[in-house]
Design a protein around this motif. Structure first.
Motif, PDB file in Angstrom:
ATOM      1  N   PRO A  30      -8.018 -10.272  -6.584  1.00  0.00           N
ATOM      2  CA  PRO A  30      -8.455  -9.280  -5.601  1.00  0.00           C
ATOM      3  C   PRO A  30      -9.967  -9.303  -5.384  1.00  0.00           C
ATOM      4  CG  PRO A  30      -6.949  -8.281  -7.175  1.00  0.00           C
ATOM      5  CD  PRO A  30      -7.289  -9.637  -7.706  1.00  0.00           C
TER       6      PRO A  30
ATOM      7  N   LEU B 139     -10.879   2.035  -6.374  1.00  0.00           N
ATOM      8  CA  LEU B 139     -10.353   2.153  -5.016  1.00  0.00           C
ATOM      9  C   LEU B 139     -10.425   0.816  -4.284  1.00  0.00           C
ATOM     10  CD1 LEU B 139      -9.346   4.156  -2.886  1.00  0.00           C
ATOM     11  CD2 LEU B 139     -11.706   4.585  -2.296  1.00  0.00           C
ATOM     12  N   VAL B 143      -7.285  -1.458  -3.007  1.00  0.00           N
ATOM     13  CA  VAL B 143      -7.128  -1.849  -1.605  1.00  0.00           C
ATOM     14  C   VAL B 143      -7.042  -3.365  -1.482  1.00  0.00           C
ATOM     15  CG1 VAL B 143      -8.228  -1.847   0.651  1.00  0.00           C
ATOM     16  CG2 VAL B 143      -8.234   0.224  -0.714  1.00  0.00           C
ATOM     17  N   SER B 144      -7.868  -4.077  -2.265  1.00  0.00           N
ATOM     18  CA  SER B 144      -7.840  -5.539  -2.216  1.00  0.00           C
ATOM     19  C   SER B 144      -6.498  -6.066  -2.707  1.00  0.00           C
ATOM     20  CB  SER B 144      -8.942  -6.138  -3.077  1.00  0.00           C
ATOM     21  OG  SER B 144     -10.158  -5.541  -2.771  1.00  0.00           O
ATOM     22  N   MET B 145      -5.990  -5.402  -3.740  1.00  0.00           N
ATOM     23  CA  MET B 145      -4.674  -5.762  -4.284  1.00  0.00           C
ATOM     24  C   MET B 145      -3.615  -5.630  -3.194  1.00  0.00           C
ATOM     25  SD  MET B 145      -3.333  -6.206  -7.456  1.00  0.00           S
ATOM     26  CE  MET B 145      -1.789  -6.066  -8.301  1.00  0.00           C
ATOM     27  N   LYS B 146      -3.711  -4.536  -2.452  1.00  0.00           N
ATOM     28  CA  LYS B 146      -2.746  -4.305  -1.386  1.00  0.00           C
ATOM     29  C   LYS B 146      -2.848  -5.409  -0.334  1.00  0.00           C
ATOM     30  CE  LYS B 146      -1.354  -0.864   1.993  1.00  0.00           C
ATOM     31  NZ  LYS B 146      -1.720   0.385   2.660  1.00  0.00           N
ATOM     32  N   PHE B 147      -4.075  -5.779  -0.045  1.00  0.00           N
ATOM     33  CA  PHE B 147      -4.297  -6.843   0.926  1.00  0.00           C
ATOM     34  C   PHE B 147      -3.635  -8.143   0.460  1.00  0.00           C
ATOM     35  CE2 PHE B 147      -6.812 -10.442   2.418  1.00  0.00           C
ATOM     36  CZ  PHE B 147      -6.802 -10.235   3.772  1.00  0.00           C
ATOM     37  N   ASN B 173       4.536  -0.940  -0.711  1.00  0.00           N
ATOM     38  CA  ASN B 173       5.397   0.222  -0.504  1.00  0.00           C
ATOM     39  C   ASN B 173       6.699   0.155  -1.293  1.00  0.00           C
ATOM     40  OD1 ASN B 173       3.485   1.208   1.235  1.00  0.00           O
ATOM     41  ND2 ASN B 173       4.541   0.516   3.083  1.00  0.00           N
ATOM     42  N   PHE B 247      -2.733   8.604  -9.280  1.00  0.00           N
ATOM     43  CA  PHE B 247      -2.101   8.671  -7.972  1.00  0.00           C
ATOM     44  C   PHE B 247      -2.686   7.693  -6.964  1.00  0.00           C
ATOM     45  CE2 PHE B 247      -4.973  12.232  -8.572  1.00  0.00           C
ATOM     46  CZ  PHE B 247      -5.899  12.034  -7.570  1.00  0.00           C
ATOM     47  N   ASP B 251      -0.208   6.037  -4.304  1.00  0.00           N
ATOM     48  CA  ASP B 251      -0.498   6.389  -2.919  1.00  0.00           C
ATOM     49  C   ASP B 251      -0.721   5.151  -2.065  1.00  0.00           C
ATOM     50  OD1 ASP B 251      -0.275   8.993  -3.489  1.00  0.00           O
ATOM     51  OD2 ASP B 251      -2.250   9.583  -2.758  1.00  0.00           O
ATOM     52  N   LEU B 252      -1.599   4.264  -2.550  1.00  0.00           N
ATOM     53  CA  LEU B 252      -1.993   3.133  -1.713  1.00  0.00           C
ATOM     54  C   LEU B 252      -0.951   2.021  -1.726  1.00  0.00           C
ATOM     55  CD1 LEU B 252      -5.812   2.867  -2.407  1.00  0.00           C
ATOM     56  CD2 LEU B 252      -4.695   3.390  -0.252  1.00  0.00           C
ATOM     57  N   GLY B 255       2.926   3.659  -1.003  1.00  0.00           N
ATOM     58  CA  GLY B 255       3.153   4.307   0.271  1.00  0.00           C
ATOM     59  C   GLY B 255       3.255   5.819   0.188  1.00  0.00           C
ATOM     60  N   ALA B 256       3.098   6.389  -1.016  1.00  0.00           N
ATOM     61  CA  ALA B 256       3.081   7.842  -1.198  1.00  0.00           C
ATOM     62  C   ALA B 256       4.323   8.519  -0.646  1.00  0.00           C
ATOM     63  CB  ALA B 256       1.828   8.454  -0.568  1.00  0.00           C
ATOM     64  N   LYS B 257       5.433   7.773  -0.569  1.00  0.00           N
ATOM     65  CA  LYS B 257       6.634   8.382  -0.008  1.00  0.00           C
ATOM     66  C   LYS B 257       7.265   9.347  -0.997  1.00  0.00           C
ATOM     67  CE  LYS B 257       8.468   4.565   1.317  1.00  0.00           C
ATOM     68  NZ  LYS B 257       9.454   3.566   1.727  1.00  0.00           N
TER      69      LYS B 257
ATOM     70  N   LYS C 202      12.486  10.650   7.422  1.00  0.00           N
ATOM     71  CA  LYS C 202      11.749   9.975   6.351  1.00  0.00           C
ATOM     72  C   LYS C 202      12.320   8.596   6.032  1.00  0.00           C
ATOM     73  CE  LYS C 202      10.386  10.098   1.601  1.00  0.00           C
ATOM     74  NZ  LYS C 202      10.731  10.546   0.248  1.00  0.00           N
ATOM     75  N   SER C 207       5.384   4.606   4.971  1.00  0.00           N
ATOM     76  CA  SER C 207       4.364   5.133   4.068  1.00  0.00           C
ATOM     77  C   SER C 207       3.745   6.405   4.619  1.00  0.00           C
ATOM     78  CB  SER C 207       3.264   4.086   3.841  1.00  0.00           C
ATOM     79  OG  SER C 207       2.737   3.668   5.081  1.00  0.00           O
ATOM     80  N   PHE C 208       3.106   7.144   3.703  1.00  0.00           N
ATOM     81  CA  PHE C 208       2.270   8.280   4.070  1.00  0.00           C
ATOM     82  C   PHE C 208       0.843   7.921   3.715  1.00  0.00           C
ATOM     83  CE2 PHE C 208       6.289  10.445   3.424  1.00  0.00           C
ATOM     84  CZ  PHE C 208       6.285  11.467   4.359  1.00  0.00           C
ATOM     85  N   ASN C 209      -0.024   7.832   4.663  1.00  0.00           N
ATOM     86  CA  ASN C 209      -1.417   7.626   4.288  1.00  0.00           C
ATOM     87  C   ASN C 209      -2.361   8.058   5.389  1.00  0.00           C
ATOM     88  OD1 ASN C 209      -3.822   6.655   3.089  1.00  0.00           O
ATOM     89  ND2 ASN C 209      -2.521   5.315   1.854  1.00  0.00           N
TER      90      ASN C 209
END
Lengths: 271, 309, 345
Positions: A30, B139, B143-147, B173, B247, B251-252, B255-257, C202, C207-209
């Motif tokens: 990353p 953070l 985010v980079s991980m998600k990318f 997600n 969190f 969250d990131l 997807g915080a569903k 839902k 996702s929720f963001n």
């Protein structure tokens, strides 16, 4: 010769090396993304618009450069103070827990030391804020440092304690039998043996403090920013390459520091 | 390893028992003021009446715990039944944190062992190599991980180029992404304590085992792991507990569903709900569970110590 | 000569600063992240001699929590959204601005002078306003998007590619419009239907963001995203082929406001700061930076060209009404909180 090869053989496990490299790849992949995109001419992480050092110039001369510089200094000062103090407290506590016999409050002390780990950060943040408020402690630099020292203690304590548990006591006993004082045994024997544990503990405390956002954001008070709070703000509207540039610079600083420490330790034969 | 005391007392060393109070005093003071007092404050809050939109009214109430355990329907006037909503959220969080801890252990132990068996001069470098990435903000790393993990991200693209997969793996997600994120967030917390423990492992033990024709994996299982256990346990605690309350990764990357404990509690203090007593009660329940696990661990440890004499 | 003029102006400005009673010193501002350009802060200090001490928050509710946990009395002004102004006023966290205390109060556009959340503007002045709706990637979907069905009952090709804002107030307000019901309903049948509709919807959401609302659209990770108007405009400027929707059922309007906090340690300076922000020139600077709209007269001439014709800022005739988020009473809110928990459990 044969003995040596057996010894080496006993130590090495096939596959462990591969796992280590896998671990490093996971850790650094990353960051590679961060570094590459810090040279992105575009505004967004999602697209590549060609190479540019524009964002590095922005870090030093942009409208927010002063803010980030101050935030970086604050973060390092806080992390250094908090990690140093919490490592000292943790080392003493570990000695008290592991080298001072059984006592009634031992389990309770262990609970107390691990407490900051177990309470969710947001709860600590709100409660600490209410607490500071109740005793009339004005929010600012000092409140951040106090809060950081407290929650860094378990991170410093656990590696130190784990190390101390593994240290054979016979050497200390021998020294005591030779009329060394307890202080001498502590500083000359126990502490040197503890060094890897203490370094591990310090490093963990340092990065925990450096990374903290939630508690800091609540207890910091107006006008005091740390890197995470400053970055968090900037990232709210999507990660911009200037944040990537700052991160890359931070990486470079840490790499340079490691390199220096390597050469220092190489020339210093006494350690 | 430990010296057996003649009277059969547990072999906890007591070289410094006279200065015990002074050794522990700094931690008692600091943690007492900044950790215990806030925790007690929250315990008290969990039994108070909620003030609408944040804050508390100083009147005793069990409403927060009632809300946690009992379902009274959408409008709060059905007859109460056991509510699985929050229990499920806790279960999910424990499960995710546990998976992340196992993953960290699987990668972290070999890494720590490998580092600890490097020549003395280079060990520090390896240790730093593990911690350097953590100079970059969590953070940003997340985010980079998600990318990296995105459907059209580098990971999927390279796997497809190599021909291992035909279509992108959906990782972002999902639960897997959360576990990867937690694992990545706390990996050095696993590696460093284990490293500190393995570093002082006496390899003559392994040699002795080898002389007795024990296979290397038997040696690992029967000697190395037990001897380095304090480090392994410390690492597991340092990864598992923060993972429970985190969190950012859920969250990131997730997807915080679905709520995790961390986001559920956060919502009570920083979100729309503004229900401080409920947030405090959920924290207290979490704290109790973790504390019980830890103390059981500590008990078992001292029993083991005793048994070894 | 130029130098002299500069010196004169500076002296004049300094003198002006001194004539303001206690106008030097500082003003402590509790603001959103990244919502005020640094140049404007420097301009304020240069003009008034007042240092701006800035602290930031990331949500209305987080700000409220921090103020209630003891922050009140340490800040002078804050920047809550519309409904939060009302909540804060109800909680007694706001100071009243007496008539005549703000010289530039007349600059406030008439439609914002008597806002529902602060009648008569007793505690607040407008900062920026905009709308919240959703944007659709036009490469992925070419059909009609002027309906909230896109979010709550999406066509099959969009299912699983939707990002929602992780914000209870905004999601609930949009959902209420979709169901054609009031925002603070006490009708059990309607509430149950709302709950069921959201639980079903839902299953279509990825996702929720809120923070990455723009990123997921620009990167193509999501085809539909609930989003703020200015955010969508920025995403479009970054090259995403996205269209901001104005559903016929309606969409959310919001306004951030600068409020005078109770027990402000530098009350005089806070008023100077608010007056400064009501200057059209300064309000325009904020708008050019944040990409939303100022609630101040005389701004339009000073705006960037593209801001005047922004599709995100100019709803078509077919658009439904723009509605502010309403503040429900405690009992009603409890049901909505329960619904939100059901959605996110």
């Amino acid at each position: 010769m044969a003995g040596l090869s057996v010894k080496l053989d006993v130590r090495s496990y096939s596959g462990f090396k591969a796992v280590t490299f896998l671990c490093l790849i996971i850790l650094y992949a990353p960051l590679l993304v961060v570094t590459i995109y810090s040279f992105n001419a575009s505004n967004s992480i999602a697209s590549w618009d060609g190479f540019s050092v524009h964002w590095y110039v922005d870090v030093f001369t942009g409208p927010e450069s002063a803010k980030f510089k101050r935030a970086a200094w604050n973060s390092f000062a806080i992390a250094l103070i908090a990690a140093t103090v919490s490592t000292m407290i943790a080392t003493l506590a570990a000695t008290g827990m592991i080298r001072a016999g059984k006592f009634k409050l031992r389990t309770l002390s262990f609970g107390l030391i691990s407490l900051p780990l177990m309470v969710p950060e947001i709860v600590t943040a709100v409660a600490t804020l209410i607490f500071f408020n109740a005793i009339g402690f004005e929010r600012g630099f000092a409140t951040i440092i106090f809060a950081h020292i407290a929650f860094c203690i378990p991170f410093a304590y656990l590696p130190i304690a784990a190390r101390m548990q593994g240290i054979d006591e016979t050497v200390e006993q021998a020294a005591l039998d030779l009329y060394a004082t307890r202080q001498q045994v502590f500083t000359r024997i126990l502490l040197p043996l503890m060094t890897p544990g203490i370094i591990s503990g310090f490093l963990l405390a340092f990065i925990v403090s450096l990374d903290d956002f939630i508690i800091t954001n609540f207890v910091k008070g107006a006008g005091v920013e740390t890197l995470p709070t400053a970055i968090f703000g900037a990232v709210k509207q999507g990660i911009k390459p200037n944040i990537m540039a700052i991160s890359t610079l931070l990486l470079s600083v840490s790499v340079v520091m490691v390199t220096i420490s390597y050469f220092v330790s190489k020339t210093d034969k006494t350690t | 390893m430990a010296i057996s005391a003649p009277d059969g007392e547990p072999a906890v060393s007591n070289t410094y028992h006279k200065s015990r109070t002074w050794l522990l005093l700094p931690s008692w003071v600091v943690l007492g003021a900044l950790s215990l007092v806030p925790a007690i404050l929250m315990l008290v809050y969990s039994f108070l009446t909620k003030e609408f939109r944040g804050g508390v009214i100083w009147e005793f109430s069990l409403a927060a715990y009632d809300q946690f355990f009992f379902d009274r329907g959408l409008f709060g006037d059905d007859s109460p039944t056991l509510d699985w909503t929050y229990i499920a959220i806790f279960w999910r969080s424990f499960w995710q944190a546990g998976a992340a801890t196992l993953l960290s252990l699987a990668i972290g132990f070999p890494t720590a062992y490998f580092i600890a068996t490097r020549p003395v001069q280079t060990r520090a470098i390896w240790v730093f190599l593990i911690t350097i990435p953590y100079w970059v903000n969590l953070l940003i790393r997340t985010v980079s991980m998600k990318f990296l993990l995105r459907d059209e991200g580098p990971l999927n693209l390279s796997l497809m180029a190599v021909g291992l997969i035909d279509s992108p793996l959906q990782i972002v997600n999902t639960n897997l992404a959360v576990q990867l994120g937690l694992f990545y967030s706390y990996l050095p917390f696993m590696v460093l304590p284990i490293y500190a423990a393995v570093e002082r492992y006496d390899f003559s033990l392994s040699e002795a085992a080898a002389d007795l024709y024990a296979s290397k994996w038997v040696t690992l299982h029967r000697i190395l792991l037990p001897v380095t256990k304090p480090g392994v346990i410390a690492g597991c605690i340092l990864v598992f507990v923060p993972s429970l309350g985190s969190f950012l990764a859920p969250d990131l990357l997730g997807g915080a569903k679905n709520y995790m404990i961390g986001s559920l509690i956060e919502e009570q203090f920083k979100g729309n709900a503004g229900n401080w007593p409920f947030g405090a009660a959920a924290s207290m329940i979490l704290l109790t569970i973790v504390l019980v696990i830890l103390i059981a661990f500590a008990r078992q440890q001292s029993r083991l110590e005793r048994g070894r004499v | 000569m130029k130098k002299h003029i500069l010196t004169l102006t500076t002296t004049a400005l300094l003198a002006f600063g001194i004539t303001h009673a206690k106008a030097d010193g500082e003003v402590v501002v509790y603001h959103w992240f990244e919502y005020m350009p640094q140049e404007l802060i420097e301009k304020f200090t240069a003009e008034t001699g007042i240092e701006v001490v800035m602290d930031t928050f990331d949500s209305n509710e987080a700000m409220l929590a921090s103020l209630k946990a003891g922050g009140i009395g340490t800040y002078d002004v804050s920047v809550p959204g519309d409904y939060m102004v009302k909540i804060m006023a109800n909680e007694g966290l706001l100071d009243t601005i007496a008539d005549g205390e703000l010289e530039n109060k007349a600059n406030i556009q008439t439609q914002w002078l008597d806002a529902g959340f602060d009648p008569g503007r007793q505690h607040s002045i407008p900062y920026q306003w905009g709308t919240t709706s959703f944007s659709v990637n036009r490469d992925d979907y070419t059909g009609d998007i002027s309906t909230t069905d896109i979010l709550f009952n999406p066509p099959e090709e969009l299912s699983g590619k939707i990002n929602m804002l992780d914000s209870q107030g905004e999601v609930m307000a949009m959902a209420a419009m979709h169901m054609g019901m009031e925002q603070c309903s006490n009708d059990r049948k309607k509430l149950q239907a709302l709950n069921d509709m959201l639980e079903e919807a839902k299953t279509h959401w990825a996702s929720f963001n809120s923070d990455t609302a723009k990123e997921v659209l620009v990167s193509g990770d999501a085809s539909v995203g609930m989003i703020y108007s200015g955010f969508s405009a920025k995403g479009r400027e970054e090259g995403a082929n996205i269209e901001y929707a104005f559903p016929t059922q309606g969409f959310v309007a919001w306004m951030d406001n600068v409020v005078l906090l109770k027990d402000a340690p530098n009350r005089e300076n806070a008023l100077v700061f608010m007056d400064f922000l009501l200057e059209p020139e300064n309000a325009a600077a904020v708008t050019n930076y944040a990409r939303y709209a100022a609630g101040v007269d005389g701004v339009s001439d000073m705006l960037d060209e593209e801001l005047r014709t922004l599709p995100e800022g100019n709803p078509p005739a077919s658009a439904g009404p723009a509605t502010f988020i309403e503040v429900c009473d405690e009992q009603t809110q409890a049901v909505y909180d329960q619904i939100w928990t059901n959605v996110k459990k």
